[in-house]
Motif scaffolding. Structure first.
Motif, PDB file in Angstrom:
ATOM      1  N   LYS A  56     -31.036   6.163 -60.027  1.00  0.00           N
ATOM      2  CA  LYS A  56     -31.782   5.514 -58.944  1.00  0.00           C
ATOM      3  C   LYS A  56     -33.205   5.177 -59.398  1.00  0.00           C
ATOM      4  CE  LYS A  56     -33.181   6.248 -54.158  1.00  0.00           C
ATOM      5  NZ  LYS A  56     -33.137   7.144 -53.004  1.00  0.00           N
ATOM      6  N   GLU A  57     -33.812   6.093 -60.112  1.00  0.00           N
ATOM      7  CA  GLU A  57     -35.174   5.881 -60.609  1.00  0.00           C
ATOM      8  C   GLU A  57     -35.224   4.713 -61.606  1.00  0.00           C
ATOM      9  OE1 GLU A  57     -38.155   8.689 -63.026  1.00  0.00           O
ATOM     10  OE2 GLU A  57     -37.285   9.615 -61.211  1.00  0.00           O
ATOM     11  N   ILE A  58     -34.234   4.629 -62.488  1.00  0.00           N
ATOM     12  CA  ILE A  58     -34.175   3.545 -63.476  1.00  0.00           C
ATOM     13  C   ILE A  58     -33.985   2.198 -62.791  1.00  0.00           C
ATOM     14  CG2 ILE A  58     -32.738   2.571 -65.334  1.00  0.00           C
ATOM     15  CD1 ILE A  58     -32.253   5.548 -66.182  1.00  0.00           C
ATOM     16  N   LEU A  59     -33.164   2.166 -61.737  1.00  0.00           N
ATOM     17  CA  LEU A  59     -32.838   0.909 -61.060  1.00  0.00           C
ATOM     18  C   LEU A  59     -33.860   0.509 -60.000  1.00  0.00           C
ATOM     19  CD1 LEU A  59     -29.022   1.540 -60.583  1.00  0.00           C
ATOM     20  CD2 LEU A  59     -30.060  -0.129 -62.135  1.00  0.00           C
ATOM     21  N   GLN A  60     -34.739   1.417 -59.613  1.00  0.00           N
ATOM     22  CA  GLN A  60     -35.634   1.242 -58.465  1.00  0.00           C
ATOM     23  C   GLN A  60     -36.355  -0.116 -58.417  1.00  0.00           C
ATOM     24  OE1 GLN A  60     -35.589   3.624 -55.928  1.00  0.00           O
ATOM     25  NE2 GLN A  60     -36.466   1.859 -54.918  1.00  0.00           N
ATOM     26  N   ASP A  61     -36.947  -0.561 -59.497  1.00  0.00           N
ATOM     27  CA  ASP A  61     -37.730  -1.796 -59.471  1.00  0.00           C
ATOM     28  C   ASP A  61     -37.016  -2.976 -60.124  1.00  0.00           C
ATOM     29  OD1 ASP A  61     -39.904  -0.581 -58.146  1.00  0.00           O
ATOM     30  OD2 ASP A  61     -40.599   0.273 -60.044  1.00  0.00           O
ATOM     31  N   THR A  62     -35.689  -2.940 -60.155  1.00  0.00           N
ATOM     32  CA  THR A  62     -34.923  -4.030 -60.767  1.00  0.00           C
ATOM     33  C   THR A  62     -34.405  -4.977 -59.689  1.00  0.00           C
ATOM     34  OG1 THR A  62     -32.855  -2.777 -60.693  1.00  0.00           O
ATOM     35  CG2 THR A  62     -34.201  -2.542 -62.684  1.00  0.00           C
ATOM     36  N   SER A  63     -33.876  -6.100 -60.129  1.00  0.00           N
ATOM     37  CA  SER A  63     -33.351  -7.082 -59.175  1.00  0.00           C
ATOM     38  C   SER A  63     -31.902  -6.760 -58.809  1.00  0.00           C
ATOM     39  CB  SER A  63     -33.442  -8.489 -59.771  1.00  0.00           C
ATOM     40  OG  SER A  63     -32.711  -8.541 -60.970  1.00  0.00           O
ATOM     41  N   GLU A  64     -31.437  -7.331 -57.717  1.00  0.00           N
ATOM     42  CA  GLU A  64     -30.070  -7.117 -57.252  1.00  0.00           C
ATOM     43  C   GLU A  64     -29.091  -7.551 -58.346  1.00  0.00           C
ATOM     44  OE1 GLU A  64     -27.113  -8.393 -53.556  1.00  0.00           O
ATOM     45  OE2 GLU A  64     -29.107  -9.281 -53.703  1.00  0.00           O
ATOM     46  N   GLY A  65     -28.081  -6.730 -58.605  1.00  0.00           N
ATOM     47  CA  GLY A  65     -27.088  -7.029 -59.623  1.00  0.00           C
ATOM     48  C   GLY A  65     -27.303  -6.273 -60.921  1.00  0.00           C
ATOM     49  N   THR A  66     -28.461  -5.628 -61.059  1.00  0.00           N
ATOM     50  CA  THR A  66     -28.732  -4.826 -62.254  1.00  0.00           C
ATOM     51  C   THR A  66     -27.893  -3.546 -62.163  1.00  0.00           C
ATOM     52  OG1 THR A  66     -30.977  -5.701 -62.312  1.00  0.00           O
ATOM     53  CG2 THR A  66     -30.545  -3.745 -63.618  1.00  0.00           C
ATOM     54  N   PHE A  67     -27.292  -3.144 -63.277  1.00  0.00           N
ATOM     55  CA  PHE A  67     -26.381  -1.994 -63.233  1.00  0.00           C
ATOM     56  C   PHE A  67     -26.396  -1.217 -64.539  1.00  0.00           C
ATOM     57  CE2 PHE A  67     -23.942  -5.204 -65.380  1.00  0.00           C
ATOM     58  CZ  PHE A  67     -23.166  -4.501 -66.281  1.00  0.00           C
ATOM     59  N   LEU A  68     -25.810  -0.032 -64.473  1.00  0.00           N
ATOM     60  CA  LEU A  68     -25.534   0.791 -65.645  1.00  0.00           C
ATOM     61  C   LEU A  68     -24.291   1.617 -65.347  1.00  0.00           C
ATOM     62  CD1 LEU A  68     -26.490   4.011 -65.044  1.00  0.00           C
ATOM     63  CD2 LEU A  68     -28.720   2.923 -65.128  1.00  0.00           C
ATOM     64  N   VAL A  69     -23.667   2.135 -66.396  1.00  0.00           N
ATOM     65  CA  VAL A  69     -22.509   3.019 -66.238  1.00  0.00           C
ATOM     66  C   VAL A  69     -22.911   4.384 -66.773  1.00  0.00           C
ATOM     67  CG1 VAL A  69     -20.129   3.474 -66.958  1.00  0.00           C
ATOM     68  CG2 VAL A  69     -20.836   1.145 -66.418  1.00  0.00           C
ATOM     69  N   ARG A  70     -22.508   5.421 -66.056  1.00  0.00           N
ATOM     70  CA  ARG A  70     -22.856   6.786 -66.448  1.00  0.00           C
ATOM     71  C   ARG A  70     -21.673   7.700 -66.186  1.00  0.00           C
ATOM     72  NH1 ARG A  70     -24.023   9.729 -61.864  1.00  0.00           N
ATOM     73  NH2 ARG A  70     -24.261   8.506 -59.974  1.00  0.00           N
ATOM     74  N   ASP A  71     -21.747   8.914 -66.704  1.00  0.00           N
ATOM     75  CA  ASP A  71     -20.724   9.920 -66.413  1.00  0.00           C
ATOM     76  C   ASP A  71     -20.838  10.294 -64.945  1.00  0.00           C
ATOM     77  OD1 ASP A  71     -20.056   9.900 -69.091  1.00  0.00           O
ATOM     78  OD2 ASP A  71     -21.209  11.686 -69.570  1.00  0.00           O
ATOM     79  N   SER A  72     -19.712  10.502 -64.301  1.00  0.00           N
ATOM     80  CA  SER A  72     -19.729  10.883 -62.894  1.00  0.00           C
ATOM     81  C   SER A  72     -20.124  12.347 -62.754  1.00  0.00           C
ATOM     82  CB  SER A  72     -18.355  10.665 -62.268  1.00  0.00           C
ATOM     83  OG  SER A  72     -18.380  11.018 -60.903  1.00  0.00           O
ATOM     84  N   SER A  73     -20.879  12.635 -61.702  1.00  0.00           N
ATOM     85  CA  SER A  73     -21.255  14.025 -61.445  1.00  0.00           C
ATOM     86  C   SER A  73     -20.191  14.734 -60.608  1.00  0.00           C
ATOM     87  CB  SER A  73     -22.618  14.086 -60.749  1.00  0.00           C
ATOM     88  OG  SER A  73     -22.630  13.236 -59.636  1.00  0.00           O
ATOM     89  N   GLN A  74     -19.174  13.984 -60.150  1.00  0.00           N
ATOM     90  CA  GLN A  74     -18.076  14.587 -59.396  1.00  0.00           C
ATOM     91  C   GLN A  74     -16.919  14.887 -60.334  1.00  0.00           C
ATOM     92  OE1 GLN A  74     -17.126  12.148 -56.036  1.00  0.00           O
ATOM     93  NE2 GLN A  74     -18.714  13.136 -54.823  1.00  0.00           N
TER      94      GLN A  74
END
Length: 198
Positions: A56-74
């Protein structure tokens, strides 16, 4: 004429079942290992063990459509897509079942969702879909039913990708016939090692 006791027959059936289960487990491990290799070859939009808050912190100031993939915490999921939407950063789990990856969704929509052999295939599909829908919309107003449209257009990289990798993506966007290009075999191998255009 040979006679098998019921214990012997049961033992044979258990052995066959065990071999079959081992083969399925090996296939599953192989598919997940291939998916991990492909993700690591993305040159940085797979972030590994990032938390939801960090994403969330990484994406906070980006434009709509910006994404990343990460390991799930679930525990029940392997991966999560974190993306910026019109309502802010959001997370969408990626489900793995029967050798296929698909987005997690409400029960009614799940059977209709497309399934993929790898996470990168899944992301590539939704990126192409998002880019196509973005081209077609001009000042589109958000849906009035309270839903948020999920767009995946621009990956966030952990570091700037190499020029080689960016060229490979550009070539993959242009052609799927890499073997027919007038290039050295070593370069063709590099191009076919990552055949995606994201």
């Amino acid at each position: 004429m040979t006679c098998h006791s019921s214990d012997s027959t049961e033992s044979i059936e258990n052995e066959r079942r065990s071999q079959s289960e081992t083969q399925v487990a090996d296939t599953e491990q192989s598919r997940i290992a291939t998916a991990m290799r492909d993700l690591k070859n993305t040159a940085g939009w797979y972030w590994g063990s990032l938390t939801a808050n960090e994403a969330k912190e990484i994406l906070q100031d980006t434009s709509e459509g910006t994404f990343l993939v990460r390991d799930s915490s679930q525990r029940d999921y392997l991966f999560t897509i974190s993306a910026m939407t019109s309502a802010g950063p959001t997370n969408l789990r990626i489900e793995y079942k029967d050798g296929k990856f698909k987005l997690d969704s409400v029960v009614l929509v799940k059977p209709k969702l497309k399934q993929f052999d790898s996470v990168v295939h899944l992301v590539e599909h939704y990126v192409q879909l998002s880019r196509t829908s973005c081209k077609g919309r001009t000042n589109q107003i958000a849906p009035s039913n309270g839903t948020v449209q999920l767009l995946l257009t621009t990956p966030v990289y952990t570091a700037t990708p190499s020029l080689q990798h960016l060229c490979r993506i550009a070539i993959n966007k242009t052609t799927r016939r890499v073997q027919e290009l007038p290039l050295p075999n070593r370069l063709k191998d590099y191009l076919t090692d990552y055949t995606y255009n994201v």
